[in-house]
Scaffold this active site. Structure first.
Site, PDB file in Angstrom:
ATOM      1  N   ASP A 222       0.843  -1.197   0.000  1.00  0.00           N
ATOM      2  CA  ASP A 222       0.000   0.000   0.000  1.00  0.00           C
ATOM      3  C   ASP A 222       0.879   1.248   0.000  1.00  0.00           C
ATOM      4  O   ASP A 222       0.658   2.176  -0.767  1.00  0.00           O
ATOM      5  CB  ASP A 222      -0.921  -0.021   1.220  1.00  0.00           C
ATOM      6  CG  ASP A 222      -1.992   1.066   1.185  1.00  0.00           C
ATOM      7  OD1 ASP A 222      -2.050   1.811   0.189  1.00  0.00           O
ATOM      8  OD2 ASP A 222      -2.777   1.158   2.135  1.00  0.00           O
ATOM      9  N   ASP A 228       0.814   8.577   1.872  1.00  0.00           N
ATOM     10  CA  ASP A 228       0.002   7.603   1.154  1.00  0.00           C
ATOM     11  C   ASP A 228      -1.488   7.824   1.409  1.00  0.00           C
ATOM     12  O   ASP A 228      -1.932   7.932   2.558  1.00  0.00           O
ATOM     13  CB  ASP A 228       0.382   6.185   1.577  1.00  0.00           C
ATOM     14  CG  ASP A 228      -0.299   5.148   0.723  1.00  0.00           C
ATOM     15  OD1 ASP A 228       0.092   4.995  -0.442  1.00  0.00           O
ATOM     16  OD2 ASP A 228      -1.252   4.495   1.218  1.00  0.00           O
ATOM     17  N   ASP A 230      -5.490   7.146   1.638  1.00  0.00           N
ATOM     18  CA  ASP A 230      -6.447   6.088   1.987  1.00  0.00           C
ATOM     19  C   ASP A 230      -7.633   6.176   1.024  1.00  0.00           C
ATOM     20  O   ASP A 230      -8.541   6.983   1.205  1.00  0.00           O
ATOM     21  CB  ASP A 230      -6.916   6.249   3.435  1.00  0.00           C
ATOM     22  CG  ASP A 230      -7.791   5.081   3.884  1.00  0.00           C
ATOM     23  OD1 ASP A 230      -8.157   4.240   3.038  1.00  0.00           O
ATOM     24  OD2 ASP A 230      -8.107   5.015   5.094  1.00  0.00           O
ATOM     25  N   ASP A 259      -1.017   5.623 -12.811  1.00  0.00           N
ATOM     26  CA  ASP A 259       0.301   5.443 -12.214  1.00  0.00           C
ATOM     27  C   ASP A 259       0.232   4.542 -10.985  1.00  0.00           C
ATOM     28  O   ASP A 259      -0.664   4.671 -10.145  1.00  0.00           O
ATOM     29  CB  ASP A 259       0.849   6.821 -11.811  1.00  0.00           C
ATOM     30  CG  ASP A 259       2.244   6.752 -11.227  1.00  0.00           C
ATOM     31  OD1 ASP A 259       3.154   6.309 -11.939  1.00  0.00           O
ATOM     32  OD2 ASP A 259       2.419   7.151 -10.056  1.00  0.00           O
ATOM     33  N   HIS A 263      -0.101  -0.227  -5.816  1.00  0.00           N
ATOM     34  CA  HIS A 263      -0.109   0.368  -4.473  1.00  0.00           C
ATOM     35  C   HIS A 263      -1.457   0.965  -4.089  1.00  0.00           C
ATOM     36  O   HIS A 263      -1.607   1.482  -2.986  1.00  0.00           O
ATOM     37  CB  HIS A 263       0.958   1.463  -4.396  1.00  0.00           C
ATOM     38  CG  HIS A 263       2.291   1.041  -4.916  1.00  0.00           C
ATOM     39  ND1 HIS A 263       3.154   0.254  -4.190  1.00  0.00           N
ATOM     40  CD2 HIS A 263       2.893   1.276  -6.108  1.00  0.00           C
ATOM     41  CE1 HIS A 263       4.251   0.027  -4.921  1.00  0.00           C
ATOM     42  NE2 HIS A 263       4.109   0.632  -6.081  1.00  0.00           N
ATOM     43  N   GLU A 289      -0.328   1.101 -15.085  1.00  0.00           N
ATOM     44  CA  GLU A 289       1.045   0.703 -14.838  1.00  0.00           C
ATOM     45  C   GLU A 289       1.085  -0.229 -13.622  1.00  0.00           C
ATOM     46  O   GLU A 289       0.951   0.223 -12.485  1.00  0.00           O
ATOM     47  CB  GLU A 289       1.928   1.930 -14.572  1.00  0.00           C
ATOM     48  CG  GLU A 289       3.379   1.565 -14.322  1.00  0.00           C
ATOM     49  CD  GLU A 289       4.035   2.382 -13.224  1.00  0.00           C
ATOM     50  OE1 GLU A 289       5.273   2.400 -13.180  1.00  0.00           O
ATOM     51  OE2 GLU A 289       3.324   2.979 -12.413  1.00  0.00           O
ATOM     52  N   ASP A 475      28.130 -11.464 -35.189  1.00  0.00           N
ATOM     53  CA  ASP A 475      29.202 -11.558 -36.175  1.00  0.00           C
ATOM     54  C   ASP A 475      28.744 -10.940 -37.494  1.00  0.00           C
ATOM     55  O   ASP A 475      27.841 -10.108 -37.509  1.00  0.00           O
ATOM     56  CB  ASP A 475      29.620 -13.022 -36.362  1.00  0.00           C
ATOM     57  CG  ASP A 475      28.431 -13.932 -36.681  1.00  0.00           C
ATOM     58  OD1 ASP A 475      27.374 -13.405 -37.106  1.00  0.00           O
ATOM     59  OD2 ASP A 475      28.551 -15.159 -36.514  1.00  0.00           O
TER      60      ASP A 475
END
Length: 529
Positions: A222, A228, A230, A259, A263, A289, A475
């Site tokens: 998270d 962060d 909620d 984004d 999380h 993402e 090569d």
């Protein structure tokens, strides 16, 4: 019977119904990520630079542009991933400037209008996981947790000073009256009182701890960085849902790049997409993402989102990276294995590199605060740049095959200080043109050897198709693969497209002997009489 059918039927694949290009167009759609991490231009703003390039992008065949986050960052040079105020698009005097790193709101909206005139869709980079740059501190009750296992407490409950109050003094109540404080967050990484960095889980009345509907990496992922959010809080949801509709209507954008979704509470993200799609456009575009090279981690997310979003094909990108690391030791016949585009092609937005894969190569002295923070957090998982010697082979795969929706990286196409290679840019431009003119119809694979594979696009009623060969030998060898381009091309001549001197004669059954120099890619197209 219809009720039973609806209960057991799968939702449509996102790429089958979302808007990818101009309505009614039969040309292949194509996205470009129009920025790098260090993107800046002299004498003008980034938004103005983009506006100036729109006619060229449209002519090349780009139908969608993923732009950097347009919101006000925590400091003037912030990219927007250090999100301070989503409602400020470069309109208010906040965090040391009115404009964002990319320019003013007026310049941004002007570019959006020009893009619409040229039938180029705008994709908004939505940074919904966290906030940075708070205006004031407050006393916050927390429990310090192990950064490598967020479910493990490192000490008792304690009180710290956290940067969790966002007043937005420059914007006031315009667009949104919500003011943020610790009530709306789950964790943070800095105690102002003791000048201590860590991961602190916010506890106390009203707090529910970490969301359980997130990735299980590090015990519970998270928390990523900053403060962060909620996403289970009703007021947070109301503000974000309102912002989603507002940003689409204000800019005329067609949808979002989401984004850091590993999380964010999955239930919130699903409702955000459903709410915004319902209030704006049923064909709203979305790509998420979820950064993991493990297809078994990605697939549950594709099911959880019920067809509401496509996903960047990170597993395929990691295959490209590993191929570039191992040179001729890599078996090209396995290049598509365990990729999203192979298993769920209708969910896959394919790419070779992006701004995140470049970040680890920025030195600490050169990096801004937010970019270095991202290096520290994601670190090793993002060190996956595809080497220059395999870059065009990788682009040939995503641009010319018949599945997935490709995204070209600005850093590979435009001059820049981070990763530009003139030869790659020249060949990439040719591949983009080949996608627009030739890469249509079914795909027939020719997995010839470990170090050389080919495929043919069979064409359609208005496009002649193409033949493609990839090599990773080191090569001077010249590969040759016998491939069939279809009887409709019998007795014709194909010419090399990335060079100008090759010719292949097609026999009466549609077969030809196509060649490619070691360590390169070659595209063959019908020579028009």
């Amino acid at each position: 019977m219809n009720i039973l059918k609806s209960l057991f039927s799968s939702p449509p694949a996102p790429l089958s119904y979302m808007k990818l290009g101009p309505d009614g167009s039969k040309d292949n759609p194509l996205m470009i990520q129009f920025f790098t991490w260090e993107s800046q231009v002299t004498e003008t703003s980034w938004w103005k630079h983009f506006e100036n390039e729109i006619p060229t992008l449209a002519e090349m065949g780009f139908t969608q542009v993923w732009l950097p986050p347009p919101n006000k960052a925590a400091h003037p040079e912030g990219r927007g991933y250090d999100a301070y105020d989503l409602w400020d698009l470069g309109e208010f005097d906040q965090k040391g400037s009115i404009a964002t790193r990319w320019g003013s709101k007026e310049e941004f909206l002007s570019a959006c209008r020009v893009a619409k005139e040229h039938q180029v869709d705008i994709i908004i980079d939505a940074v919904l996981n966290h906030k940075l740059g708070a205006d004031r501190v407050e006393e916050v009750k927390v429990i310090p947790v192990d950064p490598q296992n967020r479910l493990k407490a490192l000490g008792p409950r304690q009180e710290i000073e956290g940067w969790t109050i966002f007043d937005f003094p420059g914007r006031g109540n315009k667009y949104s009256s919500m003011r943020w404080n610790q009530e709306y967050f789950t964790g943070l990484d800095w105690d102002q009182k003791t000048q201590t960095k860590g991961v602190f889980k916010i506890v106390g009345k009203g707090h529910k701890g970490w969301s359980k509907n997130v990735d299980k990496e590090l015990g519970n992922y998270d928390y990523l960085l900053g403060v962060d959010i909620d996403h289970r809080h009703p007021e947070v949801q109301r503000d974000f849902f309102s912002w989603g509709s507002w940003i689409i209507e204000t800019t005329g954008a067609v949808g979002f790049r989401l984004d850091a979704i590993k999380h964010i509470d999955r239930g919130f993200t699903l409702r955000f997409l459903q709410s915004t799609r319902k209030s704006t456009n049923s064909r709203m575009f979305s790509v998420a993402e979820y950064w993991s090279g493990n297809i078994n981690s990605v697939l549950p997310y594709t099911r959880a989102f019920k067809g509401e979003t496509a996903f960047f094909d990170v597993p395929l990108h990691m295959n490209f990276h590993h191929a570039s690391q191992h040179y001729s030791r890599y078996d090209l016949r396995t290049l598509m294995d365990n990729s999203l585009v192979k298993i769920k092609p209708g969910h896959a937005v394919t790419f070779v590199d992006n701004h995140d894969t470049v970040i680890p190569y920025i030195s600490q002295n050169e990096a801004s605060a937010d970019s270095f923070l991202l290096v520290q957090v994601e670190g090793q998982s993002l060190e996956s740049w595809v080497g220059d010697h395999f870059k065009i082979q990788a682009y040939a795969v995503i641009l010319l095959r018949g599945t997935g929706y490709p995204c070209v990286f600005y850093g590979d196409l435009y001059p820049n200080t981070e990763c530009f290679n003139e030869n790659i840019a020249r060949n990439l431009e040719l591949l983009v043109k080949a996608r627009k003119l030739y890469a249509y119809g079914g795909t027939q694979d020719y997995p010839s050897t470990k170090n050389c594979i080919g495929f043919v696009r069979m064409g359609d009623s208005t496009h002649s198709g193409c033949a493609v060969i990839l090599s990773n030998r080191e090569d001077d060898y010249v590969h040759s693969i016998r491939m069939n381009v279809g009887r409709s091309h019998a007795e014709s001549t194909f010419q090399s497209y990335l060079t100008t001197d090759g010719r292949v004669e097609i026999d009466a059954e549609g077969w030809g002997e196509f060649t490619c120099f070691a360590g390169s890619a070659q595209v063959w197209v019908k020579l028009e009489s």
